[in-house]
Write an enzyme that holds these catalytic residues in place. Structure first.
Site, PDB file in Angstrom:
ATOM      1  N   ASP A 170      70.253  15.420  53.660  1.00 61.09           N
ATOM      2  CA  ASP A 170      70.835  15.024  51.638  1.00 61.09           C
ATOM      3  C   ASP A 170      69.413  14.006  51.744  1.00 61.09           C
ATOM      4  O   ASP A 170      68.683  13.594  52.410  1.00 61.09           O
ATOM      5  CB  ASP A 170      72.157  14.775  51.712  1.00 61.09           C
ATOM      6  CG  ASP A 170      72.305  14.011  52.895  1.00 61.09           C
ATOM      7  OD1 ASP A 170      70.927  13.464  53.535  1.00 61.09           O
ATOM      8  OD2 ASP A 170      73.696  13.432  52.939  1.00 61.09           O
ATOM      9  N   GLU A 173      69.084  12.485  54.865  1.00 61.75           N
ATOM     10  CA  GLU A 173      68.284  12.695  55.453  1.00 61.75           C
ATOM     11  C   GLU A 173      69.332  13.006  56.199  1.00 61.75           C
ATOM     12  O   GLU A 173      69.241  13.068  58.532  1.00 61.75           O
ATOM     13  CB  GLU A 173      67.287  11.715  56.490  1.00 61.75           C
ATOM     14  CG  GLU A 173      66.428  11.020  55.176  1.00 61.75           C
ATOM     15  CD  GLU A 173      65.521  10.098  55.896  1.00 61.75           C
ATOM     16  OE1 GLU A 173      64.094  11.260  55.779  1.00 61.75           O
ATOM     17  OE2 GLU A 173      65.305   8.841  56.194  1.00 61.75           O
ATOM     18  N   GLU A 324      67.280  -3.491  52.632  1.00 59.81           N
ATOM     19  CA  GLU A 324      67.836  -2.179  52.739  1.00 59.81           C
ATOM     20  C   GLU A 324      68.920  -2.146  52.449  1.00 59.81           C
ATOM     21  O   GLU A 324      69.582  -1.433  51.700  1.00 59.81           O
ATOM     22  CB  GLU A 324      67.555  -0.910  53.558  1.00 59.81           C
ATOM     23  CG  GLU A 324      68.062  -0.161  54.157  1.00 59.81           C
ATOM     24  CD  GLU A 324      68.075   0.806  54.734  1.00 59.81           C
ATOM     25  OE1 GLU A 324      66.847   2.300  55.199  1.00 59.81           O
ATOM     26  OE2 GLU A 324      68.982   1.085  56.148  1.00 59.81           O
TER      27      GLU A 324
HETATM   28  C1  BGC Z   1      66.987   5.795  53.604  1.00 62.21           C
HETATM   29  C2  BGC Z   1      66.434   7.179  53.560  1.00 62.21           C
HETATM   30  C3  BGC Z   1      65.185   6.969  52.592  1.00 62.21           C
HETATM   31  C4  BGC Z   1      64.559   6.667  53.374  1.00 62.21           C
HETATM   32  C5  BGC Z   1      63.237   5.193  54.106  1.00 62.21           C
HETATM   33  C6  BGC Z   1      66.822   6.496  54.609  1.00 62.21           C
HETATM   34  O1  BGC Z   1      67.421   5.716  56.182  1.00 62.21           O
HETATM   35  O2  BGC Z   1      68.525   7.199  54.310  1.00 62.21           O
HETATM   36  O3  BGC Z   1      67.091   7.398  52.285  1.00 62.21           O
HETATM   37  O4  BGC Z   1      64.123   7.621  52.248  1.00 62.21           O
HETATM   38  O5  BGC Z   1      66.004   5.323  54.905  1.00 62.21           O
HETATM   39  O6  BGC Z   1      63.514   4.276  52.678  1.00 62.21           O
END
Ligand code: BGC
Length: 376
Positions: A170, A173, A324
């Protein structure tokens, strides 16, 4: 750039500009966009993050940056032509996929693939790329797909078409054996875009089949659920309406989804990913809180959208960075510490976070302009 005026958020447009500048600093000369510079695990270019970021750059009028990203993707796709064709042929021929050799979710910054055990099979990014590219071409006035991009657009469209309903990892990931609501949304958006980019009505029919499948397989209890394997809610389901349009903002099932997301996933004012999330303690994400604001702004609930924006703007640090996620260390200290032990401190500046901030600001700006227009 018009200043967004609202009493709660003075200086907002300066912050939006700071996000744009930050994104530009995260773009390599070749067009690749690094997910985060301060977090070594994210020293790659994700198709998902990058496509949303390119969309944001177009929204902010930075068309050249978006163009360079799309050109870079096109080159990266050319480099994995065999992988893509092999996956398509296997699905068409009824041969099982080789999950160790799938088109990647993320590329090295030079556009090459990385050989490691990353859960690569995530089809959403390929759909999101087609969607972002169609937006880019539309806002830059292109009347057809530029020659140098055509082969990659055709290849990705055929890939998304062939694997649209195949289980994969998903957008977080994870959970590689299910079909996921938000992945289906990205795939739907990509197929609709490709149908018009390539003038292929059959891709539009396929998009409709994906929409029907999302309704049949990820709707339960009067709302959308995370996946075919999980009844949980997930904030990425917000994308079902804005931006991908699988459903409308006023569909009762979607309204109930938003209500459940807010009820179950709000933490310290922002939105978490899903209830059982433990990644760095499973805190609240600017990407998702801004997605909620985007939904509200598009649906005309400016006050709710501004509340989301206020949360996002409050989480910039003094250096103009936007992480994030936030507050995982308070929500679940044990798992937060476990992830710090594994991968170091979490991303303090995430390009995708800036992008969704820009998207929310520009959506509010567009709505403000619309409401200022005289009614004919
Ligand atoms: C997230 C992804 C994202 C990636 C890079 C991961 O921790 O689950 O959705 O694409 O980080 O930002």
């Amino acid at each position: 750039m018009t200043v967004i005026r609202n009493d709660k958020q003075p200086g907002n447009s300066d912050l939006m500009r700071a996000s744009v500048e930050s994104i530009l600093r995260h773009q390599e000369p070749n067009g690749a966009i690094i997910a985060s510079r301060d977090f070594v695990t994210y020293h790659y270019c994700w198709l998902r993050d990058g496509s949303f970021i390119a969309f944001a750059m177009d929204r902010a009028g930075e068309h050249e940056a978006a163009r360079r990203f799309h050109d870079w993707v096109s080159g990266a796709i050319a480099g994995i032509a065999e992988l893509i064709e092999d996956s398509i042929n296997r699905v068409r021929g009824g041969v099982p996929l080789d999950l160790t050799h799938m088109p990647p979710a993320r590329f090295a910054l030079d556009g090459s693939t990385v050989t490691d055990d990353w859960p690569n099979f995530q089809i959403d990014g390929y759909g999101t790329w087609l969607w972002a590219l169609a937006h880019h071409l539309q806002v830059t006035g292109a009347d057809s797909v530029p020659e140098q991009l055509w082969e990659s657009v055709d290849r990705v469209a055929r890939y998304v078409d062939a694997l649209a309903l195949t289980s994969c990892f998903d957008v977080w990931e994870e959970s590689g054996t299910a079909r996921h609501g938000s992945t289906l949304a990205c795939v739907y958006g990509g197929l609709v875009a490709a149908a018009s980019l390539l003038n292929r009505p059959e891709l539009r029919e396929r998009a409709d089949a994906v929409r029907a499948s999302a309704s049949e397989s990820t709707k339960r209890f009067g709302r959308f659920v995370k996946s075919t394997e999980s009844d949980a809610v997930d904030s990425s389901l917000l994308w079902l309406s804005t931006p991908f349009g699988v459903t409308t903002a006023d569909d009762p099932c979607f309204v109930e989804t938003v209500r459940t997301i807010e009820q179950q996933l709000t933490f310290e004012g922002g939105l978490r990913r899903y209830p059982q999330d433990i990644y760095y303690g499973g805190g609240s994400w600017p990407v998702l809180t801004a997605s909620l604001g985007w939904h509200y702004a598009a649906a005309g609930d400016t006050a709710a959208a501004l509340r989301c924006l206020a949360w996002v703007t409050d989480h910039f640090d003094q250096a103009g960075r936007l992480a994030e996620q936030f507050a995982g260390e308070r929500r679940d200290p044990e798992n937060y510490a476990a992830w710090v032990g594994r991968w170091g401190m979490p991303a303090a500046d995430l390009t995708w976070s800036h992008a969704m901030h820009v998207v929310l600001c520009t959506e509010l700006e567009a709505q403000e302009r619309l409401s200022a227009e005289p009614i004919p």
